[in-house]
Design an enzyme around this catalytic site. Sequence first.
Site, PDB file in Angstrom:
ATOM      1  NE  ARG A  82      -3.031   0.017   2.896  1.00 33.24           N
ATOM      2  CZ  ARG A  82      -3.186   0.700   4.200  1.00 33.24           C
ATOM      3  NH1 ARG A  82      -2.360   1.913   3.814  1.00 33.24           N
ATOM      4  NH2 ARG A  82      -2.229  -0.113   4.998  1.00 33.24           N
ATOM      5  CE1 TYR A  90     -14.084  10.857 -18.142  1.00 34.77           C
ATOM      6  CE2 TYR A  90     -14.057  10.920 -15.711  1.00 34.77           C
ATOM      7  CZ  TYR A  90     -13.668   9.751 -16.863  1.00 34.77           C
ATOM      8  OH  TYR A  90     -14.284   8.473 -16.571  1.00 34.77           O
ATOM      9  CG  ASP A 115      -6.324  14.421 -16.725  1.00 31.43           C
ATOM     10  OD1 ASP A 115      -5.968  14.264 -17.519  1.00 31.43           O
ATOM     11  OD2 ASP A 115      -7.830  14.905 -16.632  1.00 31.43           O
ATOM     12  CE  LYS A 172     -10.644   6.537 -19.644  1.00 32.37           C
ATOM     13  NZ  LYS A 172     -10.912   7.954 -19.158  1.00 32.37           N
TER      14      LYS A 172
HETATM   15  C1  PLP Z   1     -11.180   8.620 -17.720  1.00 26.29           C
HETATM   16  C2  PLP Z   1     -10.822   9.543 -17.159  1.00 26.29           C
HETATM   17  C3  PLP Z   1     -10.394  10.122 -16.216  1.00 26.29           C
HETATM   18  C4  PLP Z   1     -10.898   9.513 -14.928  1.00 26.29           C
HETATM   19  O1  PLP Z   1      -9.763   8.072 -14.971  1.00 26.29           O
HETATM   20  P1  PLP Z   1     -10.241   6.787 -14.487  1.00 26.29           P
HETATM   21  O2  PLP Z   1      -9.188   5.956 -14.184  1.00 26.29           O
HETATM   22  O3  PLP Z   1     -11.779   6.076 -14.788  1.00 26.29           O
HETATM   23  O4  PLP Z   1     -10.609   6.820 -12.960  1.00 26.29           O
HETATM   24  C5  PLP Z   1      -9.696  11.668 -15.775  1.00 26.29           C
HETATM   25  N1  PLP Z   1      -9.898  12.020 -16.896  1.00 26.29           N
HETATM   26  C6  PLP Z   1     -10.150  11.914 -18.305  1.00 26.29           C
HETATM   27  C7  PLP Z   1      -9.478  13.061 -18.791  1.00 26.29           C
HETATM   28  C8  PLP Z   1     -10.020  11.091 -18.260  1.00 26.29           C
HETATM   29  O5  PLP Z   1      -9.921  10.688 -19.607  1.00 26.29           O
END
Ligand code: PLP
Length: 391
Positions: free
Chosen positions: A55, A108, A179, A204
């Site tokens: 963890r 998002y 992000d 992604k």
């Molecule tokens: C999918 C996504 C998230 C969230 O990520 P998870 O892995 O689904 O928790 C945050 N920001 C963007 C731009 C995303 O495409």
Amino acid sequence: MGKKTIAINGKNGEDYSYKKGVAEPLQLSSAFYFNSIEEAEAAFTCQSNDYVYTRGRNPVLDAFEERMTLLEEGSSSIAFASGMGAIATLLFSLLKSGDKMIAHSILYGSSYELIKKTLLDYGIEGVFINLKDEKAVKQALDESVKVIYFETPCNPTLDIISIERIRELVGENVLIVVDNTFATPFLQRPLNQGADFVVHSCTKYIGGHGDALGGVVVCKDKEQDSRIRFEYMCHFGTVMSPFNGWLFNRGLKTLGLRMEAHSKTAMTIAKFLEQHKAVKKVFYPGLESFKDYELAKKQMSNFGGMVSFLINENECQAIQLVESLDLFKLAVSLGDVESLVEHPMRMTHRGYSREERALFGIDYSLIRLSIGFEDCEDLISDLEKGLSKVK
Ligand SMILES: *Cc1c(COP(=O)(O)O)cnc(C)c1O
């Protein structure tokens, strides 16, 4: 060293191999043993680099974090169970009751809901503004603003926000969190342009195969690492699983090549859509007609695999179109080998009110594509067939 070499070998490939395996070993152990109390104490007090419990730290996650730090040109990284795990843990670690944060109006969907609703329950106010409106940014700034948060390119309209310009506008006292999920470190490195933290949904492009959830925070300043890791990630338990870390290490090895291929096919598809009579408007940062094209060219080294477009006619037909495609699977998520299509208003961005959607351009006829690795001609004929039914 080049980014592709770093993505494959990390700092020193041998550190990650076990008994000379070319592929890296998977260490799933939750706990690590010691030969003496003295050795244990040294690990507990961070006097040694020994592992204690997964963890907090794990060798597979270390290897992933080190690669991410090198690729983003930061000073340390922390791996999380998901993108939202990374975003929520980071924001809770940077903000306390009474603080404010500014966020771009288009985000998002879950990030938007986290900032708008969940953080507010803890006395942290999120102010949503269009970050391209410099006057609005200046007006929103006051002593209590501690963080500014945005995506570039944004989801789903692909707006580009200048990271350098935001740094100039907010000064040095506000932490900038970007992000970087859509661009990945192969197309853009926000820490070099003034950001303090980069977050990713590894689910992604970094994973790339749509089979593992994960997230990561990359810090510009190493001092931030142990507080976020041991006081927040460790206590919230939002740590990445070592198996997923192993998949993301593998994903990073092909990320450079995949981003080139995603970008190339996406550009061809964006051009195809742009000349189609049933399409009203195409949003792709690489198109000269795109409003943020010049900025995208300056801030990014290529334009990525996401394309959005508006069709003529009504909601009914947009839905008919997304349902009629065969190769593009109707699904959320993005960055996979498979091409995906979704309808933001009825799917990912349904948390926005009707008025907000109208204001931010999340129109009923907006369709978002994630371009995968099928043959480009096949993807185009799939779209051609679907669009031929739209007036
Ligand atoms: C999918 C996504 C998230 C969230 O990520 P998870 O892995 O689904 O928790 C945050 N920001 C963007 C731009 C995303 O495409």
